[in-house]
Design an enzyme around this catalytic site. Sequence first.
Site, PDB file in Angstrom:
ATOM      1  N   GLU A 151       0.853  -1.207   0.000  1.00  0.00           N
ATOM      2  CA  GLU A 151       0.000   0.000   0.000  1.00  0.00           C
ATOM      3  C   GLU A 151       0.878   1.243   0.000  1.00  0.00           C
ATOM      4  OE1 GLU A 151      -0.284   2.175   2.718  1.00  0.00           O
ATOM      5  OE2 GLU A 151       0.992   1.039   4.086  1.00  0.00           O
ATOM      6  N   CYS A 260       5.037   4.808   9.952  1.00  0.00           N
ATOM      7  CA  CYS A 260       5.685   4.185   8.786  1.00  0.00           C
ATOM      8  C   CYS A 260       7.160   4.533   8.640  1.00  0.00           C
ATOM      9  CB  CYS A 260       4.931   4.575   7.518  1.00  0.00           C
ATOM     10  SG  CYS A 260       3.182   4.199   7.637  1.00  0.00           S
TER      11      CYS A 260
HETATM   12  C1  UGA Z   1       3.867   7.350   4.384  1.00  0.00           C
HETATM   13  C2  UGA Z   1       4.018   7.375   2.849  1.00  0.00           C
HETATM   14  O1  UGA Z   1       3.956   8.714   2.373  1.00  0.00           O
HETATM   15  C3  UGA Z   1       2.934   6.523   2.175  1.00  0.00           C
HETATM   16  O2  UGA Z   1       3.156   6.476   0.768  1.00  0.00           O
HETATM   17  C4  UGA Z   1       2.996   5.108   2.746  1.00  0.00           C
HETATM   18  O3  UGA Z   1       2.003   4.275   2.186  1.00  0.00           O
HETATM   19  C5  UGA Z   1       2.786   5.180   4.258  1.00  0.00           C
HETATM   20  O4  UGA Z   1       3.831   6.004   4.828  1.00  0.00           O
HETATM   21  C6  UGA Z   1       2.839   3.785   4.817  1.00  0.00           C
HETATM   22  O5  UGA Z   1       3.885   3.133   4.694  1.00  0.00           O
HETATM   23  O6  UGA Z   1       1.809   3.271   5.263  1.00  0.00           O
HETATM   24  P1  UGA Z   1       2.363   8.693   6.155  1.00  0.00           P
HETATM   25  O7  UGA Z   1       3.300   8.143   7.181  1.00  0.00           O
HETATM   26  O8  UGA Z   1       0.908   8.576   6.374  1.00  0.00           O
HETATM   27  O9  UGA Z   1       2.649   8.010   4.700  1.00  0.00           O
HETATM   28  O10 UGA Z   1       2.650  10.256   6.014  1.00  0.00           O
HETATM   29  P2  UGA Z   1       3.559  11.205   5.107  1.00  0.00           P
HETATM   30  O11 UGA Z   1       2.692  12.205   4.471  1.00  0.00           O
HETATM   31  O12 UGA Z   1       4.430  10.429   4.214  1.00  0.00           O
HETATM   32  O13 UGA Z   1       4.431  11.964   6.216  1.00  0.00           O
HETATM   33  C7  UGA Z   1       5.340  11.268   7.059  1.00  0.00           C
HETATM   34  C8  UGA Z   1       6.087  12.218   7.949  1.00  0.00           C
HETATM   35  O14 UGA Z   1       7.004  12.999   7.189  1.00  0.00           O
HETATM   36  C9  UGA Z   1       5.195  13.239   8.684  1.00  0.00           C
HETATM   37  O15 UGA Z   1       5.630  13.342  10.020  1.00  0.00           O
HETATM   38  C10 UGA Z   1       5.428  14.530   7.949  1.00  0.00           C
HETATM   39  O16 UGA Z   1       5.248  15.664   8.756  1.00  0.00           O
HETATM   40  C11 UGA Z   1       6.874  14.377   7.532  1.00  0.00           C
HETATM   41  N1  UGA Z   1       7.245  15.196   6.358  1.00  0.00           N
HETATM   42  C12 UGA Z   1       6.662  14.962   5.150  1.00  0.00           C
HETATM   43  C13 UGA Z   1       8.197  16.190   6.491  1.00  0.00           C
HETATM   44  O17 UGA Z   1       8.749  16.419   7.592  1.00  0.00           O
HETATM   45  N2  UGA Z   1       8.562  16.917   5.399  1.00  0.00           N
HETATM   46  C14 UGA Z   1       8.007  16.698   4.181  1.00  0.00           C
HETATM   47  O18 UGA Z   1       8.386  17.408   3.215  1.00  0.00           O
HETATM   48  C15 UGA Z   1       7.029  15.706   4.047  1.00  0.00           C
END
Ligand code: UGA
Length: 434
Positions: A151, A260
């Site tokens: 996923e 994740c």
């Molecule tokens: C992540 C992946 O984006 C999904 O594709 C994957 O399916 C999912 O993990 C999983 O393995 O189930 P998620 O953990 O829900 O999704 O959230 P993200 O939007 O990826 O953000 C993860 C973290 O990175 C957050 O804490 C966010 O604040 C941080 N982040 C994100 C940053 O610090 N900088 C950014 O530019 C982007």
Amino acid sequence: MKVTIIGLGYVGITTAAGLAEIGHNVIGYDIDSNKVESLKKGISPIYEPGLDELLKKNLKKKKLGFTTSPEEAIHHGEIIFICTGTPSREDGSADLTQVEGAAKTVARHINGYKLIVEKSTVPVKTAQWIERTMKLYLKKKVDFEVASNPEFLKEGDAIRDFLKPDRIVIGVGSKRAERLLKELYKPIRSPIVVTDINTAEIIKHASNAFLATKISFINMISDLCEATGADVELVAKAMGMDKRIGKEFLRAGIGYGGSCFPKDVKALYHVGTQYGLNFELLKNVHEINEARIDVLMKHLKNALWNLKDKNIAIWGLSFKPNTDDIREAPSLKVIKRILNEGGKLTLFDPVAMENMKKVYPEKYPEITYAKDMYEAVKDKEALVILTEWDIFKEACLSKVKELMLTPIIVDGRNIYKPKKVRKMGFEYYPMGRP
Ligand code: UGA
């Protein structure tokens, strides 16, 4: 098609609702009867925009059902998705006991051909273990296959990601399995990448680890910007305009959290080293992320000198906006550090406060929960921003300034324009910006 989902966590519930929405007949199974009872009413135990509506709609159409009966669940689906948790062990490797448990459940109740599909994020070669477990615990001769269909759902955006994914990856060992999974996803118009099973497993781990690497990379550059008076937002903007780099996941700040990235970076590092490979890059990615908290604490102390008995507000507890999930959220680490230094905290988040109350109950000394974001900042000596919720971006800052005892903002997510807030009279501490 008839589909069974084993494990009704975040991935399982969204997959069940999404597959029902595209026309399949889905049964979700979990051993947790409270969760199943709530889902039967169309109430999701997790906060995800649009999910409750999707559950209710498909329950009503009888496209979706939930059960605690393993027999009913396994008999139902020709395709069985394993969506159980794969938490980190202490050494960083993935704990796959729940996946093994799911395979045993299938083996015990199997009544005809099943395609068993791993959807949880798992280390390469997990499918081989599922197959071996099935063979070991099967009581009769029944045909089955194992496949991988990772996923790529982002919390807060999971339904859109399910219905309109950038790609669908299916790792299969036979034409039959390929045909079944292609038929399953026929209503979704996204490219399908067909691979062998090991490759599909690696695609998922590598994708998450790469995104985490982008974040740690820009955070490393953020520190250089801070040391030299440069602006990381502009560095990221210009870097991202290069199509080869891309603008996504270059937001510097307090670092990544959630269920994740932290887990998957550690697990992939562990897998690589198990094969004797140099995966130190991922160790650095993890270490840079851990050190983000030090950077934010340095800003807070630069602003407040000593934290003892200082009244500090925190806006944002979830690991990112549009979710109530606080797993591995930076807020947990920041709260702990401030409490250790004797600070007093008032917390506010639009949806994640109930989850935080499970960690720090309402009567916890030195912690108060505010009813809204303005109450949180009243008489405070600093405001720390840890999640970039829209309401914080749109907050009335003149009201915030009036309410605060000393107008200091330490912004872990760079949500404001430094010049503008400083002009209003705030002392403003962003990440990696002059
Ligand atoms: C992540 C992946 O984006 C999904 O594709 C994957 O399916 C999912 O993990 C999983 O393995 O189930 P998620 O953990 O829900 O999704 O959230 P993200 O939007 O990826 O953000 C993860 C973290 O990175 C957050 O804490 C966010 O604040 C941080 N982040 C994100 C940053 O610090 N900088 C950014 O530019 C982007």
